[in-house]
Scaffold this active site. Sequence first.
Site, PDB file in Angstrom:
ATOM      1  N   TYR A 184       0.826  -1.212   0.000  1.00  0.00           N
ATOM      2  CA  TYR A 184       0.000   0.000   0.000  1.00  0.00           C
ATOM      3  C   TYR A 184       0.863   1.267   0.000  1.00  0.00           C
ATOM      4  CZ  TYR A 184      -4.677  -1.957   0.871  1.00  0.00           C
ATOM      5  OH  TYR A 184      -5.888  -2.591   0.764  1.00  0.00           O
ATOM      6  N   LYS A 235       3.117 -15.332   1.843  1.00  0.00           N
ATOM      7  CA  LYS A 235       3.293 -16.030   0.557  1.00  0.00           C
ATOM      8  C   LYS A 235       4.794 -16.288   0.417  1.00  0.00           C
ATOM      9  CE  LYS A 235       1.678 -17.647  -3.364  1.00  0.00           C
ATOM     10  NZ  LYS A 235       0.854 -18.869  -3.431  1.00  0.00           N
ATOM     11  N   ASP A 267      -3.024 -18.226  -0.069  1.00  0.00           N
ATOM     12  CA  ASP A 267      -4.044 -18.894  -0.900  1.00  0.00           C
ATOM     13  C   ASP A 267      -4.708 -20.016  -0.109  1.00  0.00           C
ATOM     14  OD1 ASP A 267      -1.577 -20.207  -0.954  1.00  0.00           O
ATOM     15  OD2 ASP A 267      -1.713 -20.810  -3.053  1.00  0.00           O
ATOM     16  N   ASP A 291      -6.309  -7.032   4.160  1.00  0.00           N
ATOM     17  CA  ASP A 291      -7.469  -6.380   3.537  1.00  0.00           C
ATOM     18  C   ASP A 291      -8.404  -7.443   2.969  1.00  0.00           C
ATOM     19  OD1 ASP A 291      -9.025  -4.280   2.372  1.00  0.00           O
ATOM     20  OD2 ASP A 291      -8.086  -4.723   0.446  1.00  0.00           O
ATOM     21  N   ASP A 295     -12.137  -9.181   4.791  1.00  0.00           N
ATOM     22  CA  ASP A 295     -13.443  -9.161   4.118  1.00  0.00           C
ATOM     23  C   ASP A 295     -14.016 -10.577   4.048  1.00  0.00           C
ATOM     24  OD1 ASP A 295     -13.396  -6.431   3.619  1.00  0.00           O
ATOM     25  OD2 ASP A 295     -13.960  -6.639   1.513  1.00  0.00           O
TER      26      ASP A 295
END
Length: 408
Positions: A184, A235, A267, A291, A295
């Site tokens: 970000y 990751k 993942d 983020d 959600d």
Amino acid sequence: MAASTSMQVMSVKPPFQSQPQNNIKKPVIIRCCSSSSSTTAAKKSYNITLLPGDGIGPEVISVAKNVLNLAGSIEGIEFKFNEKLMGGAALDATGVPLPEETLTAAKQSDAVLLGAIGGYKWDKNEKHLKPETGLLQLREGLEVFANLRPASVLPQLVDASTLKKEVAEGVDLMVVRELTGGIYFGKPRGFGTNENGEEIGFNTEVYAAYEIDRIARIAFETARKRSGKLCSVDKANVLEASMFWRKRVMAIAEEYPDVELSHMYVDNAAMQLVRNPKQFDTIVTNNIFGDILSDEASMITGSIGMLPSASLGASGPGLFEPIHGSAPDIAGQDKANPLATILSAAMLLKYGLGEVKVAERIELAVLDTLNRGFRTGDIYSAGNKLVGCKEIGEEVLKSVDTKTPASV
Ligand code: IPM
Ligand code: MG
């Protein structure tokens, strides 16, 4: 909410903000209580910056403000609200998404409560003129690097989950998201041209050791106060930044031998969250994975309209906001669910001001309102009473008035 009621992050001021390279083992980490409140024998008073923002933001903030006022007055606490422009509303009025005046007021207050930002109107704006840019500037300006996003399936709402009841029932997890670093904010970033003359867009995922160490400590402390299980999501099979993330998290783990640490690729974590979410208690992850996963976690609970969040730094005011967006499709129609904002106000009291008793009064009132069958459209199921934003707010006020926390 079980998560938000059962956890407290303690109020120890950390040394690392001013000495980012410092690797010395320290206890925790983020402050909880504001120091600038004025206390008299009769009444405590706090300055709260309100940022209603866009879309449904003003509607849900107005309800949360009433709830704070009533709960505070019952417990002998006064709130002085200072409402400022932010997001699209600020763009329209001042030409920028985060006016200097808003950031200054936020920094000078005891805590900041934000509604939501964004909307179709500003979607095509250049990046520096997007409402979202204002939110990132606010997080950066307040240096709130630790974002706590609880996701608990309430027994009252288990049928609202799209997952099977046996999968969703009893889920109670906390996503600890790094909020002021990673892709970000990483540089270089931008648009350009590659060696073939083609247009490109690029960003950089980068973390310094101190950024990982401080969020890891928050996460270990959080896990320790919950079930003692922490899963770090990365990751690391592909990305150097993730390999480094894992290395630092493992180094910090030595300070917390009582916490059971596991690692998961993002993942797989996304898949496991819908396959068997109860395997998770506390999850710590970087800005972008947090983020996305927060959600996803929120939908396990049935509605993103229920979930609050707290963003905390080493010192200064915290930023508290529902994790839902501005929902422009239902804005101004009195259809929004204000419960996530009300619960964000409870997090503000608990984590921002250390006012646990008022926070619990509010949390209890939300549960009581649900127990009495009141539902906004997003959490409605047959047999309950469908109400709008204002009416559910009125019902929460009634419960605030009548329900007293058993203990604190
Ligand atoms: C969130 C939002 C923000 C983010 C946007 C609005 C900038 O999605 O708080 O999760 O990406 O952090
Ligand atoms: Mg998001």
